[in-house]
Design a protein around this motif. Structure first.
Motif, PDB file in Angstrom:
ATOM      1  N   GLY A 157       0.801  -3.953  12.114  1.00 62.71           N
ATOM      2  CA  GLY A 157      -0.510  -4.439  12.491  1.00 62.71           C
ATOM      3  C   GLY A 157      -0.433  -5.762  13.228  1.00 62.71           C
ATOM      4  O   GLY A 157       0.567  -6.489  13.120  1.00 62.71           O
ATOM      5  N   ASN A 184      -2.943   2.604  17.548  1.00 63.69           N
ATOM      6  CA  ASN A 184      -2.873   2.609  16.087  1.00 63.69           C
ATOM      7  C   ASN A 184      -2.651   4.063  15.654  1.00 63.69           C
ATOM      8  O   ASN A 184      -3.588   4.857  15.644  1.00 63.69           O
ATOM      9  N   ASP A 238      -4.361   5.409  12.161  1.00 70.49           N
ATOM     10  CA  ASP A 238      -5.803   5.598  12.268  1.00 70.49           C
ATOM     11  C   ASP A 238      -6.204   6.428  13.484  1.00 70.49           C
ATOM     12  O   ASP A 238      -7.382   6.736  13.661  1.00 70.49           O
ATOM     13  N   THR A 289      -5.497  -5.008  14.055  1.00 70.65           N
ATOM     14  CA  THR A 289      -5.976  -4.778  12.691  1.00 70.65           C
ATOM     15  C   THR A 289      -4.782  -4.488  11.797  1.00 70.65           C
ATOM     16  O   THR A 289      -3.638  -4.613  12.192  1.00 70.65           O
ATOM     17  N   ARG A 290      -5.080  -4.116  10.557  1.00 66.66           N
ATOM     18  CA  ARG A 290      -4.106  -3.788   9.520  1.00 66.66           C
ATOM     19  C   ARG A 290      -3.255  -5.008   9.156  1.00 66.66           C
ATOM     20  O   ARG A 290      -3.702  -6.135   9.244  1.00 66.66           O
ATOM     21  N   TYR A 291      -2.007  -4.767   8.784  1.00 69.16           N
ATOM     22  CA  TYR A 291      -1.160  -5.794   8.160  1.00 69.16           C
ATOM     23  C   TYR A 291      -0.621  -6.773   9.202  1.00 69.16           C
ATOM     24  O   TYR A 291      -0.262  -6.385  10.314  1.00 69.16           O
ATOM     25  N   ASP A 306       1.970   2.489   7.686  1.00 65.73           N
ATOM     26  CA  ASP A 306       0.815   2.553   6.792  1.00 65.73           C
ATOM     27  C   ASP A 306       1.216   1.897   5.475  1.00 65.73           C
ATOM     28  O   ASP A 306       1.930   2.485   4.662  1.00 65.73           O
ATOM     29  N   THR A 327      -0.399   1.291   2.875  1.00 62.82           N
ATOM     30  CA  THR A 327      -1.057   1.755   1.643  1.00 62.82           C
ATOM     31  C   THR A 327      -0.218   2.765   0.881  1.00 62.82           C
ATOM     32  O   THR A 327      -0.490   3.043  -0.297  1.00 62.82           O
TER      33      THR A 327
END
Length: 536
Positions: A179, A203, A206, A213-215, A249, A251
């Motif tokens: 990210g 991205n 997504d 965005t993100r990390y 990702d 997560t």
């Protein structure tokens, strides 16, 4: 007996409905002729130009996967397509074991490879490593003195290239990471924004173009190459252009991230990218059956590793961090750091000593890994709000090195990717005696430039030829009584200049020549000197 029967039924039901990840590989590419005749349908003009410069022909790997095949897989009940790779002619799919195996009945399916190694034929289920697979994890030392980036650049003699105005201009770098929040707002990236050096991105998790965005890990990584805060941080390639790709990702940990990674690699290729940096690595997954043991880190098993190995054949220098497992029970490099044909980067301290957290080599099949090293302990970076701080990890040694590769290549734009990698390795301080900790050692990019220009030959004879690169006038000085003849050839081998040179100093105008790399041949009665000359 009834309880046992019930238990067996539940186990069979679980196996029937449990979701697995797998790759389905196809037999051919039926659209090959069309795309070969219409290359701009699959590659940008810049990508085609990069191939032309390096004398690389189009091949079957460049051809997209058949859309008919994709449609038939997508229409199969219980199958979800997660990602695709034209280089490997495969789709990453998700479904039950039964539904996935049913695809083998399709006549265009070559074979299926499960992410669960135990489900593949003739595959031993090694005990997976228990090491932490996240190369992106690092320690931010917020209370550390700001300092500056001198050490991490001067260690590589990168400042000498910068002084010669080789700062990555004309080269494009793609970053594959987690990210990039703050890159669109932080002052440390203002110079990139003002000069339109961020070309775009994607991205992949997504499936959209929102890459700010993100990390924040990618933000930190980019700062070591393209960041600029006067007196605090100068990246190793401040004038290169950049694509920003999110492939990670955070997560969850699943092999689909490897497939996103290869997708990004292929997109970067199609856009004409020259250098790729990725400070990501894979050893352990949430499902331990998907994890990689050390014996599987041979460059031939990991999906990302196999994709990375192809990059060189497309004219791309792929730079990957070794990993941060040096202090764990399983210390070896991760996937795709085990790939062939790439630069795997380990970490050193400010004194060029091995940083203990840096993953070690060799690859399981015995190749030198890491290839080379750069500063990774207490590296100077920017965070998402533009504050300059320090952080540790091969996550930063890799982009520091990748930026210098781009700056070096900007000095010699007609080199092939293979030549770039070789010059970098040969300039390293352990080239003749590599080890498992630092590989070939710390590169010297001024030495790499000298080697590429054959400048090291000058002290052996009584001649001085300068400057190189040259803009308008070349000066030749003979330190003896001999006369000589200077010939200059273009990259087609055609002689474009012939000049007689007399003792003492003589200036030769090259203003009429086009920019590019030329081969010179200087001869006297008892001396012959040949080398490369860059006309700017």
């Amino acid at each position: 007996m009834r309880k046992l029967g019930t238990l067996l039924f539940l186990l069979l039901s679980f196996c029937s409905f449990a979701q697995e990840d797998a790759w389905v590989y196809f037999t051919d590419k039926p659209d090959e002729v069309y795309y070969t005749n219409n290359p701009l349908e699959m590659l940008s003009q810049r990508a085609l130009d990069r191939r032309t410069t390096q004398n690389i022909a189009l091949d079957i790997k460049d051809i997209p996967i058949s859309q008919t095949y994709i449609n038939q897989i997508a229409a199969t009940s219980g199958i979800t397509i997660m990602a695709k790779s034209k280089w490997l002619n495969a789709l990453h799919i998700r479904g039950t074991q039964f539904n996935i195996q049913s695809l083998e009945a399709l006549n265009f399916v070559d074979h299926i490879q499960f992410a669960n190694h135990s489900l593949n034929p003739s595959t031993r289920n090694d005990n997976p490593s228990s090491s932490n697979r996240n190369n992106e994890e690092f320690e931010i030392m917020t209370n550390f003195n700001y300092g500056n980036s001198n050490n991490q650049i001067q260690m590589l003699n990168g400042h000498l290239l910068h002084q010669q105005d080789y700062t990555g201009q004309g080269k494009v770098i793609a970053i594959l990471d987690a990210g990039f929040p703050g890159v669109d707002t932080a002052s440390s990236f203002q110079r990139l924004r003002d000069n339109n050096l961020i070309l775009g991105g994607y991205n992949f998790p997504d499936r959209n173009t929102n890459f700010y965005t993100r990390y924040s890990h990618g933000t930190n990584v980019l700062s070591t190459m393209g960041g600029f805060v006067d007196g605090q941080l100068v990246g190793t390639a401040p004038d290169a252009e950049y694509y920003l790709f999110i492939t990670e990702d955070t997560t969850s940990e699943n092999p689909v991230e490897e497939s996103y990674w290869v997708e990004a690699l292929e997109m970067a290729d199609s856009l004409g990218v020259d250098v790729i940096n990725s400070s990501l690595g894979y050893t352990d997954y949430d499902n331990s059956n998907y994890s990689y043991s050390y014996s599987q880190r041979n460059g031939q098993i990991g999906f990302a590793s196999r994709g990375a190995s192809i990059a060189l054949s497309k004219g791309i220098v792929c730079v990957v961090s070794a990993g941060n497992d040096g202090n764990t029970s399983e210390k070896h490099i991760s996937i795709p750091a085990d790939a062939d044909n790439i630069l795997t980067i380990g970490a050193v301290t400010n004194t060029e000593a091995y940083a203990s957290f840096s993953s070690i080599g060799p690859s399981f099949d015995g190749r030198v890994k890491p290839d080379v090293c750069a500063k990774g302990q207490s590296a100077t970076i920017s965070n998402t709000v533009g504050t300059i701080t320090t952080a540790s990890g091969t996550s930063f040694s890799s982009p520091i090195l990748a930026g210098m590769v781009a700056s070096f290549w900007s000095a010699l734009p007609n080199l092939t990717a293979s030549e770039v990698i070789q010059y970098v390795k040969q300039s390293a301080d352990q080239y003749n005696n590599p080890d498992i900790f630092k590989g070939y050692g710390v590169p010297d990019f001024q030495l790499a430039l000298n080697n590429a220009l054959n400048i090291e030959s000058f002290p052996n004879i009584e001649i001085v030829l300068y400057p190189n690169p040259v803009k308008k006038e070349l000066f030749i000085k003979l330190n003896n009584s001999s006369n000589g003849e200077f010939n200059l050839y273009n990259n087609l081998g055609q002689k474009v200049l012939q000049v007689s040179v007399f003792q003492n100093q003589q200036n030769i105008s090259l203003e009429h020549l086009s920019s590019g790399i030329y081969i010179y041949d200087f001869s006297t009665n008892n001396t012959n000197l040949q080398g490369k000359l860059i006309k700017q």
